[in-house]
Design an enzyme around this catalytic site. Structure first.
Site, short mmCIF file in Angstrom:
data_model
loop_
_atom_site.label_atom_id
_atom_site.label_comp_id
_atom_site.label_asym_id
_atom_site.label_seq_id
_atom_site.Cartn_x
_atom_site.Cartn_y
_atom_site.Cartn_z
N CYS A 264 15.21 -11.34 26.07
CA CYS A 264 16.67 -11.19 25.95
C CYS A 264 17.43 -12.42 26.43
O CYS A 264 18.30 -12.95 25.73
CB CYS A 264 17.12 -9.92 26.68
SG CYS A 264 16.94 -9.96 28.49
N HIS A 312 19.30 -7.01 31.57
CA HIS A 312 19.30 -7.19 30.12
C HIS A 312 20.60 -7.86 29.70
O HIS A 312 21.66 -7.64 30.31
CB HIS A 312 19.14 -5.84 29.40
CG HIS A 312 18.87 -6.00 27.93
ND1 HIS A 312 17.66 -6.42 27.44
CD2 HIS A 312 19.67 -5.80 26.84
CE1 HIS A 312 17.71 -6.47 26.12
NE2 HIS A 312 18.92 -6.11 25.74
N HIS A 324 20.76 -8.79 20.20
CA HIS A 324 19.92 -8.93 21.40
C HIS A 324 18.44 -8.81 21.02
O HIS A 324 18.10 -8.36 19.93
CB HIS A 324 20.30 -7.89 22.46
CG HIS A 324 19.90 -6.48 22.12
ND1 HIS A 324 19.52 -5.58 23.08
CD2 HIS A 324 19.82 -5.82 20.94
CE1 HIS A 324 19.23 -4.41 22.51
NE2 HIS A 324 19.40 -4.54 21.22
#
Length: 349
Positions: A264, A312, A324
């Site tokens: 990520c 994240h 993402h």
């Protein structure tokens, strides 16, 4: 009446006793194997498997960001150690040159005379020549003293550099230990998640992979926006968004920064690097890399972060959506930002 009395049974000993015990154990094992005779561990339901796999993936992502941070620190420590060693080597070369120069001066002084200067003056046939030479010798002695001081300083500097290199080596060793610890945590979590997924039927596995709550899995198939439809606030944001769109479909790989795969924070770092902006490596450092903004202020190109530990990150593209790198098995894709606990946002440029 004595004829009807049961004969007394002698206690079993030796092989007879062992045989009886073996038969009794076998009988108990057989009874345990019969249906209804014991309670086997129940097979987890698909919902339970999904909940545990999601938790394992989240824990692995936390460990991944810690791994990324440890790797970055280990790389910096290794560069610093190399620089210190290189500088120490250069200083050592200069020290050797100074020592050779000092040796030459000492040899010249030795050859110029072992006699006391007063005796040399008395024996000299030309006092003026002697005084001229004595002046030269004095200047040479001053130069020699300066060279000695120079050598002493160089020795002390090299000792300091070597001490710093030793400390840096200890730091590097600790960073590498952290790196291995986080690497092991990631691999262990991902392996356990895969074992659980392997217990699902093909239909259940497909349902898991398409679950909206599994970080947008399948969301990209429901008519994701195209780059031309995103109105970026500036040229740099537009470039970062364009890069992220080009990465759609590329696999998630923990610790990866491209160009063929990403995690990520690796994706957001690479996207903004393409726009000429350098971001730090991890989610918990990227969130402080720009201006913190509220959710209501979001604009395309902003970084959006999730979970209380800021584990994240995605690249916001407008209309409540982001691009993402979700998790292993789920490639880079478009997903709504409201499917995960929102932790904050940062405007990079």
């Amino acid at each position: 009446m004595a004829a009807h009395r049961k004969p007394r049974q002698r206690p079993r000993t030796g092989s007879a006793a062992r045989t009886a015990a073996t038969l009794a154990f076998a009988g108990a094992a057989t009874a345990a194997a019969l249906p209804g005779s014991a309670h086997a561990a129940p097979q987890p339901t698909p919902a339970q498997v999904k909940a545990k796999v999601d938790r394992l993936y989240h824990d692995a992502e936390v460990a991944t960001e810690q791994y990324n941070g440890a790797k970055e620190k280990a790389t910096a420590a290794a560069r610093s150690l190399d620089a210190l060693r290189d500088e120490a080597a250069r200083r050592a070369d200069r020290l050797n040159e100074s020592r050779r120069a000092l040796g030459s001066l000492a040899a010249a002084e030795y050859r110029s005379g072992g006699l006391d200067p007063a005796v040399q003056l008395l024996l000299s046939s030309d006092p003026d020549q002697y005084l001229q030479r004595a002046s030269y010798v004095e200047r040479a002695a001053d130069r020699q003293a300066a060279e000695v001081d120079k050598v002493r300083r160089q020795v002390a500097e090299i000792a300091q550099l070597r001490a710093e290199a030793k400390e840096q080596l200890a730091t590097l060793t600790a960073r590498r230990a952290d790196l291995e610890k986080h690497r092991t945590a990631v691999r262990t979590g991902l392996a356990e998640a895969q074992q659980l997924l392997d217990t699902l039927s093909p239909a259940e596995r497909t349902a898991y992979d398409r679950s909206d709550t599994s970080r947008g899995a399948g969301h990209a198939d429901r008519g994701a926006p195209r780059i031309g439809a995103v109105q970026a606030p500036n040229a740099r944001a537009a470039e970062a968004i364009s890069f992220a769109f080009e990465a759609l479909g590329k696999p998630y790989v923990w610790g990866a920064t491209g160009p063929s795969s990403y995690d990520c924070s690796g994706l957001t770092q690479a996207a903004w690097r393409s726009a000429g902006v350098s971001l730090p490596r991890t989610t918990y450092t990227q969130i402080n890399a720009g201006q913190r903004i509220s959710r209501s202020e979001l604009a395309p190109g902003d970084l959006v972060f999730f979970y209380s530990g800021v584990s994240h990150v995605g690249l916001y593209i407008g209309n409540g959506e982001m691009i993402h790198a979700p998790r292993p098995g789920a490639p880079v894709r478009v997903a709504p930002i409201d499917e995960m606990p929102f932790a904050g946002a940062t405007r990079v440029a």
